[in-house]
Design a protein around this motif. Structure first.
Motif, PDB file in Angstrom:
ATOM      1  N   TYR A 103      -3.022  -7.987  -2.955  1.00 44.88           N
ATOM      2  CA  TYR A 103      -2.304  -6.779  -3.358  1.00 44.88           C
ATOM      3  C   TYR A 103      -1.549  -6.234  -2.152  1.00 44.88           C
ATOM      4  O   TYR A 103      -2.158  -5.923  -1.120  1.00 44.88           O
ATOM      5  CB  TYR A 103      -3.301  -5.741  -3.889  1.00 44.88           C
ATOM      6  CG  TYR A 103      -2.708  -4.391  -4.193  1.00 44.88           C
ATOM      7  CD1 TYR A 103      -1.738  -4.249  -5.182  1.00 44.88           C
ATOM      8  CD2 TYR A 103      -3.122  -3.262  -3.508  1.00 44.88           C
ATOM      9  CE1 TYR A 103      -1.199  -2.994  -5.470  1.00 44.88           C
ATOM     10  CE2 TYR A 103      -2.599  -2.005  -3.790  1.00 44.88           C
ATOM     11  CZ  TYR A 103      -1.630  -1.889  -4.776  1.00 44.88           C
ATOM     12  OH  TYR A 103      -1.098  -0.658  -5.058  1.00 44.88           O
ATOM     13  N   ASP A 105       0.263  -3.308  -0.518  1.00 51.30           N
ATOM     14  CA  ASP A 105       0.249  -1.855  -0.654  1.00 51.30           C
ATOM     15  C   ASP A 105       1.220  -1.256   0.370  1.00 51.30           C
ATOM     16  O   ASP A 105       0.934  -1.241   1.565  1.00 51.30           O
ATOM     17  CB  ASP A 105      -1.172  -1.348  -0.414  1.00 51.30           C
ATOM     18  CG  ASP A 105      -1.355   0.105  -0.799  1.00 51.30           C
ATOM     19  OD1 ASP A 105      -0.401   0.728  -1.305  1.00 51.30           O
ATOM     20  OD2 ASP A 105      -2.472   0.622  -0.585  1.00 51.30           O
ATOM     21  N   ARG A 173      -6.180  -6.940   0.439  1.00 54.82           N
ATOM     22  CA  ARG A 173      -5.135  -5.917   0.466  1.00 54.82           C
ATOM     23  C   ARG A 173      -4.283  -6.135   1.699  1.00 54.82           C
ATOM     24  O   ARG A 173      -4.797  -6.239   2.809  1.00 54.82           O
ATOM     25  CB  ARG A 173      -5.767  -4.527   0.502  1.00 54.82           C
ATOM     26  CG  ARG A 173      -4.769  -3.387   0.561  1.00 54.82           C
ATOM     27  CD  ARG A 173      -5.489  -2.053   0.756  1.00 54.82           C
ATOM     28  NE  ARG A 173      -4.554  -0.987   1.058  1.00 54.82           N
ATOM     29  CZ  ARG A 173      -4.075  -0.717   2.266  1.00 54.82           C
ATOM     30  NH1 ARG A 173      -4.434  -1.447   3.302  1.00 54.82           N
ATOM     31  NH2 ARG A 173      -3.227   0.270   2.462  1.00 54.82           N
TER      32      ARG A 173
END
Length: 195
Positions: A103, A105, A173
């Motif tokens: 992910y 971010d 992340r």
């Protein structure tokens, strides 16, 4: 960079890896996906290439889900890959094949800056006042800006957070505010594991 879990076999070929990258529009998902694929010697596929019917102006009509899935399955085949783009809600069968879900971010002001820059580069005066894509451009920026609050249909931080919590695959992340090299280094560190 020393890898703790090998990424390549003794012949220099990438070991079987299927890596899926997601994030908000403008987060750097597609660019990072292409760089990661290049680093690992794997094919890169971007979801948008299979999501939208080709058109001018672009991004006007989504393909039916069955067509998207068929196109993606043909592009990915039964091999290692790096896949970037949003499929939550319709691409579960493909996502289930991923070894990693990363992910990206990225803070909203930086994302919006990247989107403006990207759209200027792609479309030039078409997105300026009086251009045939100006209204579409402004609507897209407004939609992208609403990601954090989840007040619009489609991708949102709350939706992604909830969706990621339900996945079984290993996840990581990526902090998207750094350079692309820093983001690539983060991705490689995640998929090679802690030393």
């Amino acid at each position: 960079m020393a890898f703790c879990r090998p990424l390549f076999d003794p012949g220099g070929r990438a070991l079987n890896q299927r890596i899926y990258l997601i994030g908000a529009s403008g987060a750097g998902v597609s660019t990072l996906g292409a760089l990661l694929a290049q680093q690992l010697g794997l094919p890169h596929v971007d979801v948008d290439e299979h999501y939208w019917h080709p058109s001018d102006p672009p991004f006007q009509q989504a393909r039916p889900v069955e067509q998207r899935l068929l196109g993606l399955k043909q592009a990915l085949e039964d091999k290692p890959w790096v896949l970037s783009g949003s499929m939550d809600g319709w691409g579960d069968a493909i996502i289930a094949q991923a070894d990693w879900v990363l992910y990206v971010d990225t803070p909203t002001p930086l994302r919006l800056q990247r989107i403006r820059s990207r759209e200027r580069q792609r479309f030039g005066p078409r997105i300026l006042p009086g251009g045939d894509m100006h209204t579409q451009h402004l609507a897209f920026l407004e939609w992208a800006a609403a990601y954090d609050g989840g007040s619009r249909a489609g991708r949102s931080r709350p939706r992604h957070k909830e969706w990621l919590a339900r996945l079984d695959q290993p996840q990581g992340r990526i902090e998207g505010s750094g350079s692309m090299q820093q983001m690539l280094d983060q991705a490689l560190a995640i998929i090679t594991g802690p030393c």
